[in-house]
Design an enzyme around this catalytic site. Structure first.
Site, mmCIF file in Angstrom:
data_model
loop_
_atom_site.group_PDB
_atom_site.id
_atom_site.type_symbol
_atom_site.label_atom_id
_atom_site.label_comp_id
_atom_site.label_asym_id
_atom_site.label_seq_id
_atom_site.Cartn_x
_atom_site.Cartn_y
_atom_site.Cartn_z
ATOM 1 N N ARG A 90 0.826 -1.203 0.000
ATOM 2 C CA ARG A 90 0.000 0.000 0.000
ATOM 3 C C ARG A 90 0.863 1.256 0.000
ATOM 4 O O ARG A 90 0.542 2.242 -0.671
ATOM 5 C CB ARG A 90 -0.921 -0.004 1.219
ATOM 6 N N CYS A 164 -19.437 -1.544 0.652
ATOM 7 C CA CYS A 164 -18.598 -0.421 1.062
ATOM 8 C C CYS A 164 -19.302 0.289 2.215
ATOM 9 O O CYS A 164 -20.524 0.210 2.344
ATOM 10 C CB CYS A 164 -18.391 0.531 -0.113
ATOM 11 N N HIS A 194 -16.512 4.145 -4.624
ATOM 12 C CA HIS A 194 -15.593 5.256 -4.383
ATOM 13 C C HIS A 194 -15.702 6.338 -5.454
ATOM 14 O O HIS A 194 -14.763 7.098 -5.681
ATOM 15 C CB HIS A 194 -14.138 4.759 -4.258
ATOM 16 N N TYR A 241 -14.072 10.540 -1.862
ATOM 17 C CA TYR A 241 -13.165 10.161 -2.946
ATOM 18 C C TYR A 241 -13.268 11.084 -4.152
ATOM 19 O O TYR A 241 -12.363 11.103 -4.990
ATOM 20 C CB TYR A 241 -13.424 8.704 -3.360
#
Length: 419
Positions: A90, A164, A194, A241
């Site tokens: 990540r 989500c 997102h 996002y």
């Protein structure tokens, strides 16, 4: 009822367990199988889970295993929450794009593509094991990038729904703004995972979004990282996002001046795992609230309970488009309110999407199509094509350079990229 959690060694898991304990009447679990290849994480997390359930008087047994086959065998539902490559991968996802002047984020842009390349093959392998050892189980995908991963599962014929926590987070936030119970709030949520907007906020069936924007735009703007004036002008509430799209250059400047989110989370995880290993700790640590995933357990419990109990209620999930948004192909995976029954999820009708939002949704859907192709078939050129199609990148030289660097950085996780 048996639930398997693949990625059960995640520091998120006690958040799930806390929800299972609080919502036991909604989801009567008898066994929770935590599956993770990393025993150094699995042992403290599973011990913490057992203590939390014992404190709550919950009867479910917790089984910890490194074997996917053993963990999913006989499960009614399988929850996927894995991170291929861990926080180290990540960190690369978040820092490498910044070196090229692009947003560094683990689910959006070049970092999200890198994660999809690593994750899709692993998830599909797990899903095949679920098909063999728990053929009737639903797969609930919480693994990012949820839209791409869920599409991979659906196109391979698996019983899968993506999940989500953005929508449930908005529901709870708006309920608090209005001083009402969350159950009275429903959302006009539309877009891709997102990449969503709240175009309506219904309180007992009446749209109160204009009232919310009039009274709480400043507060909402702080929550989603966007100016209140922009939110008022748009007349909707974008997810956090959207900041990566609407304020890309500003975000890049900010990211270059501070540590990556991966570095912050890695430090939190070390502390959390130490807490989980302490036999005297049997309640969810306060620090876990800063780890992310707010209301994750509530969303997961609600979805699994509806799939198991054929409740026919409405929840926001990720599912096949199948004509819901007519400007997208049927096989695209969208995130909208849907009716949840034992047969799965059926999208509710969606009002025509305004061009300002539909254009971006179509653009990102095209990228996701190419990203999935790259994840399934490999090849640096396919990676470059996906980056070229992404609205946050979209330049030939930049796409080629990023593709080369992403493939090199992830070579150990990509079977087709081995030297």
């Amino acid at each position: 009822m048996k639930l398997a959690v693949v990625g059960g060694g995640s520091t998120y898991t006690p958040e799930l367990i806390d929800g299972f304990a609080r919502l036991r009447d909604e989801l009567p679990l008898t066994e929770i199988a935590l599956v993770d290849p990393d025993v150094h994480r699995l042992e403290p997390v599973s011990g913490m889970a057992r203590r939390m359930l014992a404190r709550a008087g919950h009867p479910a047994a917790v089984v910890a295993t490194t074997s996917v086959e053993e963990g999913v065998a006989g499960a009614n539902a399988v929850l996927l929450q894995l991170r291929v490559g861990g926080q180290a991968a990540r960190d690369v996802d978040e820092t490498l794009p910044l070196e090229c002047g692009c947003v560094g984020q683990e689910t959006t842009g070049a970092g999200g593509l890198a994660k999809a390349l690593r994750t899709v093959p692993v998830v599909l392998d797990i899903a095949e094991k679920v098909r063999r050892h728990a053929p009737g189980a639903w797969i609930v995908d919480f693994t990012n990038p949820v839209g791409i991963v869920t599409r991979a599962l659906l196109e391979a014929g698996h019983r899968a729904i993506g999940l989500c926590n953005v929508a449930i987070g908005f529901q709870r936030r708006f309920a608090a703004n209005l001083g009402v119970a969350p159950e009275r709030i429903s959302l006009g949520h539309v877009g891709l995972n997102h990449l969503t907007w709240e175009r309506a906020v219904h309180l007992d069936g009446v749209d109160v979004l204009p009232k919310l924007l009039e009274s709480h735009a400043e507060e909402i703007g702080q929550d989603v990282g966007l100016p209140a004036a922009l939110i008022r002008r748009l007349g909707v509430v974008p997810s956090y996002y959207l900041r990566y799209f609407y304020e890309h250059d500003l975000v890049v400047e900010e990211q270059r001046t501070k540590p990556s989110r991966a570095a912050e989370v890695a430090a939190m995880e070390k502390t959390l795992l130490d807490l989980y290993a302490d036999p005297s700790v049997d309640t969810k640590p306060e620090l876990l609230g800063r780890r992310g995933g707010a209301f994750y357990s509530e969303a997961a419990v609600a979805l699994i309970a509806s799939l198991a109990g054929d409740r026919g209620d409405t929840q926001v999930v990720n599912l096949r488009n199948d004509g819901t948004l007519p400007f997208l192909p049927d096989e695209a995976v969208i995130e909208v309110p849907a009716t949840i029954t034992s047969a799965g999820a059926t999208a509710l009708p969606v009002a025509p999407v305004e061009p300002l939002f539909a254009g971006l949704v179509a653009h990102v859907t095209a990228y996701e199509t190419l990203a999935l192709d790259a994840a399934l078939r490999g090849g640096e050129e396919r990676v470059a094509d996906a980056l070229l199609a992404h609205p946050l990148i979209g330049q030939a030289r930049l796409s080629g350079d990023l593709a080369r660097r992403l493939v090199e950085a992830n070579r150990g996780h990509l079977s087709w990229a081995t030297a």
